[in-house]
Motif scaffolding. Sequence first.
Motif, mmCIF file in Angstrom:
data_model
loop_
_atom_site.group_PDB
_atom_site.id
_atom_site.type_symbol
_atom_site.label_atom_id
_atom_site.label_comp_id
_atom_site.label_asym_id
_atom_site.label_seq_id
_atom_site.Cartn_x
_atom_site.Cartn_y
_atom_site.Cartn_z
ATOM 1 N N GLN A 131 42.253 35.565 41.829
ATOM 2 C CA GLN A 131 42.590 36.145 40.518
ATOM 3 C C GLN A 131 42.858 37.642 40.647
ATOM 4 O OE1 GLN A 131 43.432 34.166 38.110
ATOM 5 N NE2 GLN A 131 42.801 32.536 39.513
ATOM 6 N N GLU A 132 42.005 38.329 41.412
ATOM 7 C CA GLU A 132 42.199 39.775 41.626
ATOM 8 C C GLU A 132 43.548 40.046 42.285
ATOM 9 O OE1 GLU A 132 37.762 41.738 42.268
ATOM 10 O OE2 GLU A 132 38.830 40.994 44.023
ATOM 11 N N THR A 133 43.897 39.197 43.244
ATOM 12 C CA THR A 133 45.154 39.393 43.977
ATOM 13 C C THR A 133 46.350 39.291 43.030
ATOM 14 O OG1 THR A 133 44.141 38.563 46.008
ATOM 15 C CG2 THR A 133 46.539 38.551 45.940
ATOM 16 N N LYS A 152 43.241 51.455 42.756
ATOM 17 C CA LYS A 152 42.509 50.316 42.170
ATOM 18 C C LYS A 152 42.583 49.116 43.105
ATOM 19 C CE LYS A 152 42.935 51.567 37.324
ATOM 20 N NZ LYS A 152 43.757 51.441 36.125
ATOM 21 N N ASN A 153 43.766 48.866 43.667
ATOM 22 C CA ASN A 153 43.896 47.763 44.628
ATOM 23 C C ASN A 153 43.037 48.027 45.865
ATOM 24 O OD1 ASN A 153 45.728 46.765 42.807
ATOM 25 N ND2 ASN A 153 47.413 46.548 44.262
ATOM 26 N N THR A 206 35.788 43.523 48.192
ATOM 27 C CA THR A 206 35.866 42.156 48.726
ATOM 28 C C THR A 206 35.380 42.118 50.169
ATOM 29 O OG1 THR A 206 37.734 41.688 47.279
ATOM 30 C CG2 THR A 206 37.439 40.211 49.159
ATOM 31 N N GLN A 210 46.587 42.470 41.374
ATOM 32 C CA GLN A 210 47.098 43.492 42.301
ATOM 33 C C GLN A 210 48.620 43.436 42.373
ATOM 34 O OE1 GLN A 210 45.008 42.587 45.926
ATOM 35 N NE2 GLN A 210 43.110 43.525 45.218
ATOM 36 N N LYS A 224 37.575 34.204 43.001
ATOM 37 C CA LYS A 224 37.627 35.487 42.297
ATOM 38 C C LYS A 224 38.716 36.384 42.901
ATOM 39 C CE LYS A 224 34.973 39.507 40.940
ATOM 40 N NZ LYS A 224 34.330 40.623 41.622
ATOM 41 N N HIS A 225 38.785 36.402 44.235
ATOM 42 C CA HIS A 225 39.759 37.289 44.865
ATOM 43 C C HIS A 225 41.197 36.814 44.654
ATOM 44 C CE1 HIS A 225 40.715 40.833 47.008
ATOM 45 N NE2 HIS A 225 41.261 40.212 48.031
ATOM 46 N N GLU A 228 39.431 47.287 45.195
ATOM 47 C CA GLU A 228 39.131 45.845 45.147
ATOM 48 C C GLU A 228 39.073 45.240 46.546
ATOM 49 O OE1 GLU A 228 40.911 44.664 40.725
ATOM 50 O OE2 GLU A 228 42.024 44.053 42.514
#
Length: 167
Positions: A54-56, A142-143, A150, A59, A51-52, A146
């Motif tokens: 994808q988040e990265t 927002k970053n 995490t 970002q 998941k992280h 997240e």
Amino acid sequence: MGFFTHDIKTMDDLFVHTLRDIYYAENQITKALPTMISKASDAQLKAGFEKHLQETKGQIDRLEQVFKLHGVEIGGVACPAIDGIIAEADDVAGEVGDNAVLDAALIAAAQAVEHYEISRYGTLVAWAKQLGRNDCASLLLKNLDEEKATDAKLTTLAEGRLNRRAA
Ligand SMILES: [Fe+2]
Ligand SMILES: [Fe+2]
């Protein structure tokens, strides 16, 4: 090494330099996470890393928007700090044989990465506001959120069954 040899005279220069530092760091993290995913044996930890990752990627897109909003070229600058954190993670993970202990080592390494990112984004949000760039600040926030989420999830995993299993 980079920091003082760069032409940093103003807060704006410092903001852009630090933006380039975290942009480089995020790109290195997208390269490091697949290895961490493959090494993790706990399903929740593996899913968390996926998941992280994808988040990265999201970002990195936000950082590119910040570069554009601020009117500077998109690009990174070498960040020895993140290289060191990732290198140490590789070293430690390479030496651990037991799966549960390896998961604990991976969580510790990932939290070192998150804390680095939280430090950088916290600074960047403050500086963006100081420079009157609330548009950039809200993307950077927002970053930051997240990374904090995490980090909190990793703490929950570490304090839960993972460390007990490894003990
Ligand atoms: Fe990140
Ligand atoms: Fe992160």
